[in-house]
Design an enzyme around this catalytic site. Structure first.
Site, PDB file in Angstrom:
ATOM      1  N   THR A 130      -6.395  -8.106  15.448  1.00 17.24           N
ATOM      2  CA  THR A 130      -7.045  -8.507  14.199  1.00 17.24           C
ATOM      3  C   THR A 130      -6.186  -9.492  13.409  1.00 17.24           C
ATOM      4  O   THR A 130      -4.951  -9.484  13.531  1.00 17.24           O
ATOM      5  CB  THR A 130      -7.298  -7.258  13.333  1.00 17.24           C
ATOM      6  OG1 THR A 130      -7.702  -7.655  12.031  1.00 17.24           O
ATOM      7  CG2 THR A 130      -6.044  -6.403  13.184  1.00 17.24           C
ATOM      8  N   ASP A 131      -6.837 -10.278  12.562  1.00 16.61           N
ATOM      9  CA  ASP A 131      -6.082 -11.184  11.686  1.00 16.61           C
ATOM     10  C   ASP A 131      -5.338 -10.426  10.581  1.00 16.61           C
ATOM     11  O   ASP A 131      -4.458 -10.972   9.921  1.00 16.61           O
ATOM     12  CB  ASP A 131      -7.007 -12.242  11.056  1.00 16.61           C
ATOM     13  CG  ASP A 131      -8.130 -11.664  10.199  1.00 16.61           C
ATOM     14  OD1 ASP A 131      -8.264 -10.433  10.131  1.00 16.61           O
ATOM     15  OD2 ASP A 131      -8.879 -12.476   9.606  1.00 16.61           O
ATOM     16  N   GLU A 132      -5.690  -9.128  10.384  1.00 16.04           N
ATOM     17  CA  GLU A 132      -5.061  -8.364   9.285  1.00 16.04           C
ATOM     18  C   GLU A 132      -3.567  -8.156   9.513  1.00 16.04           C
ATOM     19  O   GLU A 132      -2.852  -7.821   8.571  1.00 16.04           O
ATOM     20  CB  GLU A 132      -5.762  -7.017   9.100  1.00 16.04           C
ATOM     21  CG  GLU A 132      -7.222  -7.170   8.749  1.00 16.04           C
ATOM     22  CD  GLU A 132      -7.825  -5.961   8.049  1.00 16.04           C
ATOM     23  OE1 GLU A 132      -7.095  -5.054   7.652  1.00 16.04           O
ATOM     24  OE2 GLU A 132      -9.059  -5.958   7.910  1.00 16.04           O
ATOM     25  N   TYR A 155      -3.874   0.714   8.699  1.00 16.58           N
ATOM     26  CA  TYR A 155      -4.612   0.158   9.848  1.00 16.58           C
ATOM     27  C   TYR A 155      -3.910  -1.083  10.389  1.00 16.58           C
ATOM     28  O   TYR A 155      -3.606  -1.170  11.583  1.00 16.58           O
ATOM     29  CB  TYR A 155      -6.050  -0.197   9.435  1.00 16.58           C
ATOM     30  CG  TYR A 155      -6.747  -1.144  10.402  1.00 16.58           C
ATOM     31  CD1 TYR A 155      -7.073  -0.720  11.682  1.00 16.58           C
ATOM     32  CD2 TYR A 155      -7.047  -2.463  10.051  1.00 16.58           C
ATOM     33  CE1 TYR A 155      -7.694  -1.584  12.585  1.00 16.58           C
ATOM     34  CE2 TYR A 155      -7.666  -3.324  10.936  1.00 16.58           C
ATOM     35  CZ  TYR A 155      -7.985  -2.879  12.210  1.00 16.58           C
ATOM     36  OH  TYR A 155      -8.586  -3.735  13.100  1.00 16.58           O
ATOM     37  N   LYS A 159      -2.062  -1.822  14.030  1.00 17.78           N
ATOM     38  CA  LYS A 159      -2.457  -2.900  14.946  1.00 17.78           C
ATOM     39  C   LYS A 159      -1.269  -3.840  15.191  1.00 17.78           C
ATOM     40  O   LYS A 159      -1.047  -4.293  16.316  1.00 17.78           O
ATOM     41  CB  LYS A 159      -3.654  -3.687  14.385  1.00 17.78           C
ATOM     42  CG  LYS A 159      -4.971  -2.942  14.373  1.00 17.78           C
ATOM     43  CD  LYS A 159      -5.504  -2.558  15.739  1.00 17.78           C
ATOM     44  CE  LYS A 159      -5.975  -3.734  16.576  1.00 17.78           C
ATOM     45  NZ  LYS A 159      -6.656  -3.301  17.830  1.00 17.78           N
TER      46      LYS A 159
HETATM   47  P1  NAD Z   1     -15.242   0.420  16.191  1.00 12.78           P
HETATM   48  O1  NAD Z   1     -14.582   1.381  15.265  1.00 12.78           O
HETATM   49  O2  NAD Z   1     -16.672   0.048  15.984  1.00 12.78           O
HETATM   50  O3  NAD Z   1     -15.146   0.968  17.688  1.00 12.78           O
HETATM   51  C1  NAD Z   1     -13.973   1.548  18.194  1.00 12.78           C
HETATM   52  C2  NAD Z   1     -14.324   2.256  19.507  1.00 12.78           C
HETATM   53  O4  NAD Z   1     -13.113   2.826  20.032  1.00 12.78           O
HETATM   54  C3  NAD Z   1     -15.331   3.406  19.341  1.00 12.78           C
HETATM   55  O5  NAD Z   1     -16.289   3.358  20.365  1.00 12.78           O
HETATM   56  C4  NAD Z   1     -14.459   4.647  19.478  1.00 12.78           C
HETATM   57  O6  NAD Z   1     -15.161   5.773  20.004  1.00 12.78           O
HETATM   58  C5  NAD Z   1     -13.370   4.167  20.429  1.00 12.78           C
HETATM   59  N1  NAD Z   1     -12.137   4.948  20.286  1.00 12.78           N
HETATM   60  C6  NAD Z   1     -11.482   5.243  19.124  1.00 12.78           C
HETATM   61  N2  NAD Z   1     -10.405   6.000  19.378  1.00 12.78           N
HETATM   62  C7  NAD Z   1     -10.371   6.161  20.721  1.00 12.78           C
HETATM   63  C8  NAD Z   1      -9.459   6.852  21.595  1.00 12.78           C
HETATM   64  N3  NAD Z   1      -8.402   7.520  21.115  1.00 12.78           N
HETATM   65  N4  NAD Z   1      -9.680   6.789  22.929  1.00 12.78           N
HETATM   66  C9  NAD Z   1     -10.764   6.115  23.411  1.00 12.78           C
HETATM   67  N5  NAD Z   1     -11.653   5.481  22.636  1.00 12.78           N
HETATM   68  C10 NAD Z   1     -11.452   5.498  21.309  1.00 12.78           C
HETATM   69  O7  NAD Z   1     -14.305  -0.848  16.206  1.00 12.78           O
HETATM   70  P2  NAD Z   1     -14.696  -2.410  16.288  1.00 12.78           P
HETATM   71  O8  NAD Z   1     -14.974  -2.908  14.932  1.00 12.78           O
HETATM   72  O9  NAD Z   1     -15.668  -2.616  17.373  1.00 12.78           O
HETATM   73  O10 NAD Z   1     -13.267  -3.011  16.731  1.00 12.78           O
HETATM   74  C11 NAD Z   1     -12.914  -3.060  18.103  1.00 12.78           C
HETATM   75  C12 NAD Z   1     -11.532  -3.683  18.221  1.00 12.78           C
HETATM   76  O11 NAD Z   1     -11.533  -4.994  17.673  1.00 12.78           O
HETATM   77  C13 NAD Z   1     -10.433  -2.916  17.474  1.00 12.78           C
HETATM   78  O12 NAD Z   1      -9.281  -2.933  18.260  1.00 12.78           O
HETATM   79  C14 NAD Z   1     -10.256  -3.696  16.186  1.00 12.78           C
HETATM   80  O13 NAD Z   1      -8.935  -3.563  15.701  1.00 12.78           O
HETATM   81  C15 NAD Z   1     -10.532  -5.100  16.666  1.00 12.78           C
HETATM   82  N6  NAD Z   1     -11.074  -6.035  15.645  1.00 12.78           N
HETATM   83  C16 NAD Z   1     -12.160  -5.680  14.885  1.00 12.78           C
HETATM   84  C17 NAD Z   1     -12.685  -6.611  13.975  1.00 12.78           C
HETATM   85  C18 NAD Z   1     -13.903  -6.292  13.132  1.00 12.78           C
HETATM   86  O14 NAD Z   1     -14.265  -7.085  12.259  1.00 12.78           O
HETATM   87  N7  NAD Z   1     -14.593  -5.180  13.358  1.00 12.78           N
HETATM   88  C19 NAD Z   1     -12.092  -7.864  13.837  1.00 12.78           C
HETATM   89  C20 NAD Z   1     -10.964  -8.165  14.606  1.00 12.78           C
HETATM   90  C21 NAD Z   1     -10.473  -7.251  15.524  1.00 12.78           C
HETATM   91  O1  DAU Z   2     -10.261  -9.040   9.409  1.00 12.19           O
HETATM   92  C1  DAU Z   2     -10.609  -8.258  10.524  1.00 12.19           C
HETATM   93  C2  DAU Z   2     -10.854  -6.843  10.075  1.00 12.19           C
HETATM   94  O2  DAU Z   2     -12.095  -6.839   9.361  1.00 12.19           O
HETATM   95  C3  DAU Z   2     -10.897  -5.830  11.235  1.00 12.19           C
HETATM   96  O3  DAU Z   2      -9.634  -5.787  11.851  1.00 12.19           O
HETATM   97  C4  DAU Z   2     -11.279  -4.434  10.714  1.00 12.19           C
HETATM   98  O4  DAU Z   2     -11.402  -3.546  11.826  1.00 12.19           O
HETATM   99  C5  DAU Z   2     -12.600  -4.550   9.995  1.00 12.19           C
HETATM  100  O5  DAU Z   2     -12.932  -3.284   9.455  1.00 12.19           O
HETATM  101  C6  DAU Z   2     -12.527  -5.596   8.875  1.00 12.19           C
HETATM  102  O6  DAU Z   2     -11.642  -5.147   7.805  1.00 12.19           O
HETATM  103  P1  DAU Z   2     -12.011  -5.353   6.252  1.00 12.19           P
HETATM  104  O7  DAU Z   2     -11.239  -4.359   5.483  1.00 12.19           O
HETATM  105  O8  DAU Z   2     -11.918  -6.777   5.856  1.00 12.19           O
HETATM  106  O9  DAU Z   2     -13.588  -4.992   6.327  1.00 12.19           O
HETATM  107  P2  DAU Z   2     -14.531  -4.112   5.353  1.00 12.19           P
HETATM  108  O10 DAU Z   2     -15.924  -4.340   5.822  1.00 12.19           O
HETATM  109  O11 DAU Z   2     -14.046  -2.722   5.195  1.00 12.19           O
HETATM  110  O12 DAU Z   2     -14.349  -4.843   3.964  1.00 12.19           O
HETATM  111  C7  DAU Z   2     -14.672  -6.215   3.785  1.00 12.19           C
HETATM  112  C8  DAU Z   2     -14.375  -6.557   2.330  1.00 12.19           C
HETATM  113  O13 DAU Z   2     -15.314  -5.873   1.480  1.00 12.19           O
HETATM  114  C9  DAU Z   2     -13.008  -6.117   1.851  1.00 12.19           C
HETATM  115  O14 DAU Z   2     -12.503  -7.069   0.912  1.00 12.19           O
HETATM  116  C10 DAU Z   2     -13.265  -4.786   1.140  1.00 12.19           C
HETATM  117  C11 DAU Z   2     -14.665  -4.999   0.555  1.00 12.19           C
HETATM  118  N1  DAU Z   2     -15.483  -3.772   0.437  1.00 12.19           N
HETATM  119  C12 DAU Z   2     -15.639  -2.981   1.540  1.00 12.19           C
HETATM  120  C13 DAU Z   2     -16.363  -1.809   1.451  1.00 12.19           C
HETATM  121  C14 DAU Z   2     -16.516  -0.910   2.672  1.00 12.19           C
HETATM  122  C15 DAU Z   2     -16.117  -3.465  -0.767  1.00 12.19           C
HETATM  123  O15 DAU Z   2     -15.986  -4.220  -1.759  1.00 12.19           O
HETATM  124  N2  DAU Z   2     -16.845  -2.313  -0.848  1.00 12.19           N
HETATM  125  C16 DAU Z   2     -16.990  -1.460   0.212  1.00 12.19           C
HETATM  126  O16 DAU Z   2     -17.671  -0.412   0.058  1.00 12.19           O
END
Ligand code: NAD
Ligand code: DAU
Length: 348
Positions: A130-132, A155, A159
């Protein structure tokens, strides 16, 4: 090729699994997932009977299980997405993030190291990150692949730690690896604890839209299928030991995004303009909230020819349509554990 995809029942993982199963009929795709609250096999209903697909239920924290499947299936490649992924949950329970994101990743690395030791040719460990990990930007600038790590939430710290382990295994044991760091994804199957699907669900049910702090936090949004396409390209054409940043060139302050979403929802639900905006409620800020993320994706564009293909307006509209068409999917998820989490998080 036998490819292990971890976390394939989650949001992004399910798009990656579907893409690989459909586009590479000669590969065998193994989806390893623990099915936590975020994992849902309904996300893969359309491909679950494909002959090149197998689901393995298990926990990456379970070392013996991870070694056993490497022994049984002789994977050639790993695309590692399994993770605890929600920042708010990491603030409440950091250890769960250390277990899965750090220890789970190291278990996979150890298995790959052992089983690939004698023959590393054409093997690849792809770590999806992730970019975080880069921390927060001020009002200017972009994250590049050389930006130093500065994670601010449990988190992102977990990562960042996993990214460091992957690199260290490359340096120390010559493990063939590649890493990508992507910005915020959105799209179908997004779990409704994250901003966009949470707000879509709340608008449907006329519930408050809890905007953290002043709503001026900025994220760079990318349609999930564009991320899955980037993962496919990097897995096949990226260079070992390299990192690729992936982003949408699509920055939005949260409050502007929420207003756009409200307008689109009003029109799709045929409600009077302005009704959804009335649900906006400013609530206590997230601790350690990163002000701004934005990605410089030049490297993947120049080296691999990737660019985002979907504009935000198109992607958001498609996403809303998907959620409105798939109400049973949303209703199944937003009960039980979800409601407990929701009430705790938003104190209702
Ligand atoms: P998600 O939470 O939707 O899915 C995570 C999956 O991993 C689920 O299916 C869960 O059951 C599985 N999992 C969790 N713990 C596990 C374990 N101990 N063993 C096996 N499986 C397990 O997550 P996502 O949003 O699809 O993100 C997927 C990946 O991409 C992550 O590594 C996250 O850090 C990365 N990522 C997410 C975003 C985003 O915006 N969502 C952006 C950049 C990177
Ligand atoms: O940047 C990549 C990341 O983006 C991934 O690595 C993470 O897995 C993914 O969850 C996401 O993280 P964020 O924290 O940016 O996403 P989230 O949707 O939780 O929040 C987006 C923005 O909205 C953030 O500034 C927090 C705000 N927010 C979020 C929630 C859930 C609110 O204002 N209210 C809310 O209820």
């Amino acid at each position: 090729m036998k490819i292990l995809i971890t976390g394939g029942a989650g949001f992004i993982g399910s798009h990656v699994v579907r893409r690989f199963v459909k586009n590479y009929p000669n590969y065998s795709i193994f989806n390893l997932d623990k099915l936590t609250y975020a994992g849902n096999l309904e996300n893969l209903k359309d491909i679950e009977h494909s002959s090149n697909y197998k689901f393995l239920k298990g926990d990456i924290v379970d070392e013996a299980f991870v070694f056993e499947i490497f022994k049984d299936f002789s994977f050639d490649g790993v695309i590692h997405l399994a993770a605890e992924s929600h920042v708010d949950r990491s603030i409440k329970d950091p250890l769960a993030f250390v277990r899965t994101n750090v220890i789970g990743t190291v278990n996979l690395l150890n298995a790959a190291r052992e089983f690939w030791e004698k023959d590393k040719v054409d093997k690849r460990f792809y770590h999806v990150s992730t970019d975080e990990v880069y921390g927060s930007l001020g009002i200017e600038g972009l994250f590049t692949e050389t930006t130093s790590y500065n994670p601010n939430s449990p988190y992102s710290a977990s990562k960042a730690s996993s990214d460091h382990f992957v690199r260290a295994y490359g340096e120390t044991y010559d493990l063939p690896y590649v890493i990508s760091n992507c910005s915020n994804n959105y799209g179908p199957y997004h779990f409704p604890e994250k901003l966009i699907p949470l707000f879509i669900n709340n608008i449907i049910h006329n519930k408050p839209l809890p905007v953290y702090g002043d709503g001026k936090y900025t994220r760079d949004w990318l349609f999930v299928e564009d991320h899955a396409r980037a993962i496919d390209l990097i897995f096949h054409k990226g260079k070992n030991t390299e990192t690729y940043n992936i982003g949408g060139y699509n920055e939005w302050q949260n409050i502007d995004l929420v207003r756009l979403l409200c307008n689109l929802m009003d029109s799709k639900l045929k409600r009077p303009t302005g009704s959804s905006e009335k649900l906006i409620t400013y609530v206590t800020d997230r601790p350690g909230h990163d002000l701004r993320y934005a990605i410089d994706a030049n490297k993947i564009t120049e080296e691999l020819g990737w660019t985002p293909s979907v504009t935000f307006e198109e992607g958001l509209s498609q996403t809303i349509d998907w959620f409105l068409k798939n109400k049973p999917w949303l209703d199944n998820i937003t009960s039980g554990e979800y409601m407990d989490y929701y009430n705790r998080q938003y104190q209702q």
